[in-house]
Design a protein around this motif. Structure first.
Motif, PDB file in Angstrom:
ATOM      1  N   LYS A 148      75.214  85.575  80.878  1.00 38.70           N
ATOM      2  CA  LYS A 148      75.990  86.628  80.221  1.00 38.70           C
ATOM      3  C   LYS A 148      74.981  87.608  79.600  1.00 38.70           C
ATOM      4  O   LYS A 148      74.067  87.169  78.870  1.00 38.70           O
ATOM      5  CB  LYS A 148      76.839  85.979  79.127  1.00 38.70           C
ATOM      6  CG  LYS A 148      77.653  86.918  78.313  1.00 38.70           C
ATOM      7  CD  LYS A 148      78.366  86.100  77.239  1.00 38.70           C
ATOM      8  CE  LYS A 148      79.017  87.000  76.213  1.00 38.70           C
ATOM      9  NZ  LYS A 148      79.578  86.233  75.100  1.00 38.70           N
ATOM     10  N   CYS A 203      73.140  87.328  75.997  1.00 39.54           N
ATOM     11  CA  CYS A 203      73.333  85.976  75.450  1.00 39.54           C
ATOM     12  C   CYS A 203      71.979  85.354  75.089  1.00 39.54           C
ATOM     13  O   CYS A 203      70.982  85.568  75.771  1.00 39.54           O
ATOM     14  CB  CYS A 203      74.044  85.103  76.488  1.00 39.54           C
ATOM     15  SG  CYS A 203      74.269  83.397  75.927  1.00 39.54           S
ATOM     16  N   ALA A 255      72.299  82.022  73.474  1.00 41.06           N
ATOM     17  CA  ALA A 255      72.790  80.761  72.907  1.00 41.06           C
ATOM     18  C   ALA A 255      71.825  79.598  73.119  1.00 41.06           C
ATOM     19  O   ALA A 255      71.667  78.747  72.233  1.00 41.06           O
ATOM     20  CB  ALA A 255      74.152  80.434  73.499  1.00 41.06           C
ATOM     21  N   PHE A 280      66.843  77.025  83.198  1.00 40.63           N
ATOM     22  CA  PHE A 280      68.092  76.675  82.531  1.00 40.63           C
ATOM     23  C   PHE A 280      69.205  77.647  82.923  1.00 40.63           C
ATOM     24  O   PHE A 280      68.965  78.795  83.187  1.00 40.63           O
ATOM     25  CB  PHE A 280      67.880  76.715  81.010  1.00 40.63           C
ATOM     26  CG  PHE A 280      68.976  76.040  80.250  1.00 40.63           C
ATOM     27  CD1 PHE A 280      69.057  74.657  80.221  1.00 40.63           C
ATOM     28  CD2 PHE A 280      69.937  76.773  79.584  1.00 40.63           C
ATOM     29  CE1 PHE A 280      70.078  74.020  79.540  1.00 40.63           C
ATOM     30  CE2 PHE A 280      70.965  76.147  78.896  1.00 40.63           C
ATOM     31  CZ  PHE A 280      71.031  74.771  78.866  1.00 40.63           C
ATOM     32  N   GLY A 281      70.404  77.181  82.992  1.00 44.68           N
ATOM     33  CA  GLY A 281      71.546  78.053  83.299  1.00 44.68           C
ATOM     34  C   GLY A 281      72.411  77.406  84.358  1.00 44.68           C
ATOM     35  O   GLY A 281      73.518  76.946  84.084  1.00 44.68           O
ATOM     36  N   VAL A 297      78.169  78.647  78.458  1.00 39.59           N
ATOM     37  CA  VAL A 297      78.496  80.086  78.440  1.00 39.59           C
ATOM     38  C   VAL A 297      78.802  80.562  79.863  1.00 39.59           C
ATOM     39  O   VAL A 297      79.798  81.264  80.094  1.00 39.59           O
ATOM     40  CB  VAL A 297      77.337  80.897  77.826  1.00 39.59           C
ATOM     41  CG1 VAL A 297      77.643  82.385  77.860  1.00 39.59           C
ATOM     42  CG2 VAL A 297      77.052  80.443  76.405  1.00 39.59           C
TER      43      VAL A 297
HETATM   44  S1  SF4 Z   1      71.494  80.016  80.184  1.00 37.91           S
HETATM   45 FE1  SF4 Z   1      73.529  80.145  79.275  1.00 37.91          FE
HETATM   46  S2  SF4 Z   1      73.215  79.993  77.071  1.00 37.91           S
HETATM   47 FE2  SF4 Z   1      71.232  80.554  78.016  1.00 37.91          FE
HETATM   48  S3  SF4 Z   1      71.142  82.793  78.008  1.00 37.91           S
HETATM   49 FE3  SF4 Z   1      72.020  82.190  79.970  1.00 37.91          FE
HETATM   50  S4  SF4 Z   1      74.223  82.274  79.632  1.00 37.91           S
HETATM   51 FE4  SF4 Z   1      73.281  82.182  77.627  1.00 37.91          FE
END
Ligand code: SF4
Ligand code: SF4
Length: 200
Positions: free
Chosen positions: A34, A37, A39, A109-110, A128
């Motif tokens: 997103k 973001c 988070a 990550f993601g 997210v």
């Molecule tokens: S991996 Fe998820 S929590 Fe991390 S920036 Fe991307 S959308 Fe946001």
């Protein structure tokens, strides 16, 4: 110090490959982050190895900021990665202030494959992205055999193989950076001792 710089160059080369692999999957599957973001950065329990933090530690040293950041990390009790620049009070939005030197975990990550039960891979997608991209997630789960997500453990292992001693142990990200800075500062001091015969 020369050895640490050489290791950092090798790590950065792998970072480039990981970024390419994981972002290509995210774009192809539609499971992209997103915008704005942060988070996952709002969490000091993200884990990295000293080896992953070496390029950042050397860059801070070259900027003359290594000792300052090291001292700040000694007293840091924040609830996020030290380099997260939050733009919302709750910390759900923000950006990485060291984007080009961020560790391997932050490049993977993601949306990725992780070890599941009975040795089988399973898809891991952050909360997210799950909430933001439900249709893409559904399609990615259906297409998992045709478009398999890259494996996070493989990415970690690629980096770890560069130097097993420095890449062996995962620890909270701020702690890993502090340990990497410790190595760099020690080597800087030891190098001075080697060339002048006395510690500056
Ligand atoms: S991996 Fe998820 S929590 Fe991390 S920036 Fe991307 S959308 Fe946001
Ligand atoms: S290094 Fe950057 S991307 Fe990684 S957790 Fe910290 S702020 Fe987020």
């Amino acid at each position: 110090m020369q050895r640490l710089r050489e290791l950092a160059r090798l790590v950065e080369a792998v970072f480039g490959e990981l970024e390419q692999t994981f972002s290509t999957y995210q774009v192809s599957s539609g499971l992209t982050c997103k915008p704005g973001c942060g988070a996952c950065c709002n969490n000091p329990r993200i884990e990295a190895t000293v080896l992953e933090m070496l390029p950042l530690a050397l860059s801070l040293y070259d900027q003359g900021r290594a000792e300052h950041v090291y001292t700040e990390l000694e007293q840091y009790s924040g609830f996020a990665c030290y380099h997260f620049a939050r733009t919302s009070l709750d910390g759900q939005s923000g950006s990485c202030s060291v984007y080009s030197q961020r560790p391997a975990i932050c490049r993977m990550f993601g949306a990725a494959a992780v070890n599941g039960k009975h040795g089988k891979d399973r898809m891991s997608v952050c909360k997210v992205i799950k909430a933001e991209r439900p249709k893409a997630l559904q399609a990615a789960l259906i297409d998992v055999l045709e478009l398999p997500p890259p494996r996070m453990t493989d990415g970690k292992e690629r980096v770890r193989q560069i130097d097993y001693a420095l890449g062996r142990q995962d620890m909270p990200i701020n702690q890993a950076l502090k340990a990497a800075l410790e190595k760099v500062l020690f080597q800087a001091c030891y190098g001075t001792f080697e060339s002048t015969g006395q510690v500056a």
